[in-house]
Scaffold this motif. Structure first.
Motif, short mmCIF file in Angstrom:
data_model
loop_
_atom_site.label_atom_id
_atom_site.label_comp_id
_atom_site.label_asym_id
_atom_site.label_seq_id
_atom_site.Cartn_x
_atom_site.Cartn_y
_atom_site.Cartn_z
N UNK A 98 -9.67 2.35 4.80
CA UNK A 98 -9.61 0.93 5.17
C UNK A 98 -8.49 0.53 6.13
N UNK A 99 -7.52 1.44 6.36
CA UNK A 99 -6.44 1.09 7.29
C UNK A 99 -6.67 1.71 8.67
N UNK A 100 -6.22 1.00 9.70
CA UNK A 100 -6.40 1.50 11.06
C UNK A 100 -5.05 2.00 11.60
N UNK A 101 -4.98 3.31 11.85
CA UNK A 101 -3.79 3.90 12.47
C UNK A 101 -2.49 3.33 11.90
N UNK A 102 -2.29 3.43 10.57
CA UNK A 102 -1.15 2.74 9.95
C UNK A 102 0.20 3.40 10.18
N UNK A 103 1.24 2.58 10.11
CA UNK A 103 2.62 3.08 10.08
C UNK A 103 2.91 3.47 8.63
N UNK A 104 3.56 4.60 8.44
CA UNK A 104 3.87 5.04 7.08
C UNK A 104 5.37 4.91 6.80
N UNK A 105 5.68 4.26 5.69
CA UNK A 105 7.08 4.07 5.32
C UNK A 105 7.27 4.59 3.91
N UNK A 106 8.22 5.51 3.74
CA UNK A 106 8.51 6.00 2.39
C UNK A 106 9.98 5.76 2.13
#
Length: 411
Positions: free
Chosen positions: A201-209
């Motif tokens: 469901x997400x488009x080319x998301x930024x990932x933050x951990x």
């Protein structure tokens, strides 16, 4: 870094300052700029890291320019999906706090309570809606909700949402919103199912951990008690009388276990309340309110009921039953020792829970200190109790002895 550096406008900065926050947390620092750029974002962070403000502040900022109410009433522009009622109520409170100096309005809808007042709020029109999945779809089915104008969809506590069986509801809600929307997914842990959902469901998301989900709270002192299963209640009473003071949150695995322990504590002169899924919404709210007000100092809860509720000044957490998912342990003890304060966690381990301790210690990479001087020690050689079913005396063969003797058959 200060909140000003995040390019938030004055009314929002003023509300944040009035709420007593000076500097953004790491999760806010990393997430807010991407949200303001209208990027899809996946943020993996434990509770207590300031996740709600990480999406609430930029959403208010994005909607601020469009806050004049049109003649036909406001349209819902931002939708936050939350797995539990308590969490939904908490998120909405935060939106109300941060939007204090704007004309932006928010509301919360959830099941287990009358639908009529919620219908009235929706008719008046709001900018931001916080909802649990079931009630949201219920209102949509009755044509009381229009999701055609959603600009930002937030899925909060996604791992818990999937654990509670909401995956189909979440996908349905996603389909009901416009394709052009921005989607933000927040999760304490990132199991495979959450990754699958995010990819779909997400488009080319930024990932933050922010801080690996395995790191246990640094400000929490952890202690482990080995104890026979049948002695856990006595040990709990002993620890409450002799070791712990202040506000205490006790976790049990089942609703029945919560009720049983609650009854025992009351009978022994303690003031306690309980939270679990079988209690009505009003009962749960009252229990939480009594605990926060200091009317009772012990709250006993299941993991699902306690997830996401924000309790300030929690002195200790007791893991009466150890969780079989190691990340849940990290989550539980992270309830105490927040915002620079110090907290304590006490875990009771019976013979059958030893594998859970091993998994927890591997995850957090810490050897939890063992308290050996207590009145109910576990025999190191104790084996888990195996409850065998009583078998039939005819188990191995279907025929009784009589029928096995040679008999004249009709054939």
């Amino acid at each position: 870094m200060s909140f000003k550096d995040l390019k938030l406008n004055k009314p929002i900065l003023r509300a944040v300052a009035e709420a007593g926050y000076d500097n953004p947390t790491l999760v806010q620092e990393q997430t807010i700029p991407f949200v303001l750029e209208r990027r899809d974002v996946i943020t993996s962070a434990q509770t207590g890291t300031g996740k709600t403000a990480a999406f609430a502040l930029p959403i208010l900022q994005l909607l601020y320019d469009k806050q004049t109410a049109p003649k036909k009433g406001k349209k819902i522009k931002a939708l936050v999906i939350s797995p539990t009622r308590e969490l939904a109520i908490q998120i909405n409170k935060n939106f109300v706090t941060y939007a204090a100096h704007t004309n932006l309005t928010s509301a919360v809808v959830y099941g287990g309570t009358s639908i009529e007042p919620q219908k009235d709020i929706l008719k008046k029109g709001i900018d931001i809606l916080v909802a649990t999945p079931g009630r949201l779809l219920d209102l949509h089915k009755q044509d009381l909700l229009n999701l055609d104008y959603i600009e930002t969809l937030v899925l909060d506590e996604a791992d818990l949402m999937l654990d509670m069986g909401f995956i189909d509801d979440v996908k349905k809600i996603d389909r009901l919103c416009p394709d052009t929307k921005q989607t933000l997914l927040f999760s304490a842990t990132m199991p495979f199912k959450v990754e699958q959902l995010a990819n779909s469901i997400l488009k080319n998301p930024e990932r933050i951990e922010v801080t690996p989900t395995s790191s246990a709270a640094k400000n929490v002192s952890q202690v482990l008690y080995y104890v026979p299963k049948q002695s856990k209640i006595e040990l709990c009473l002993h620890v409450l009388r002799n070791t712990i003071e202040g506000n205490i949150l006790i976790f049990r695995r089942t609703k029945f276990g919560v009720d049983k322990l609650h009854e025992t504590l009351i009978n022994n002169g303690f003031t306690a309340e309980r939270l679990h899924g079988d209690r009505s919404q009003i009962e749960r709210q009252n229990a939480l309110a009594d605990f926060k007000r200091g009317k009772v100092n012990i709250l006993i809860a299941t993991d699902v009921a306690a997830r996401g509720i924000d309790i300030i000044d929690l002195d200790a957490v007791i893991n009466f039953d150890l969780p079989n998912v190691p990340e849940t342990y990290v989550h539980r003890i992270g309830r105490t020792g927040r915002a620079g304060e110090f907290g304590n966690s006490y875990s009771f381990c019976s013979a059958d829970e030893k594998p859970y301790v091993k998994a927890i210690q591997q995850l957090i990479n810490v050897q939890i200190p063992v308290e050996e001087t207590h009145p109910y020690p576990l025999d190191p050689k104790a084996q888990p109790v195996v409850h065998k079913k009583q078998g039939s005396k005819y188990r191995k063969g279907r025929k009784g002895e009589g029928s096995k003797q040679k008999k004249k058959r009709w054939y």
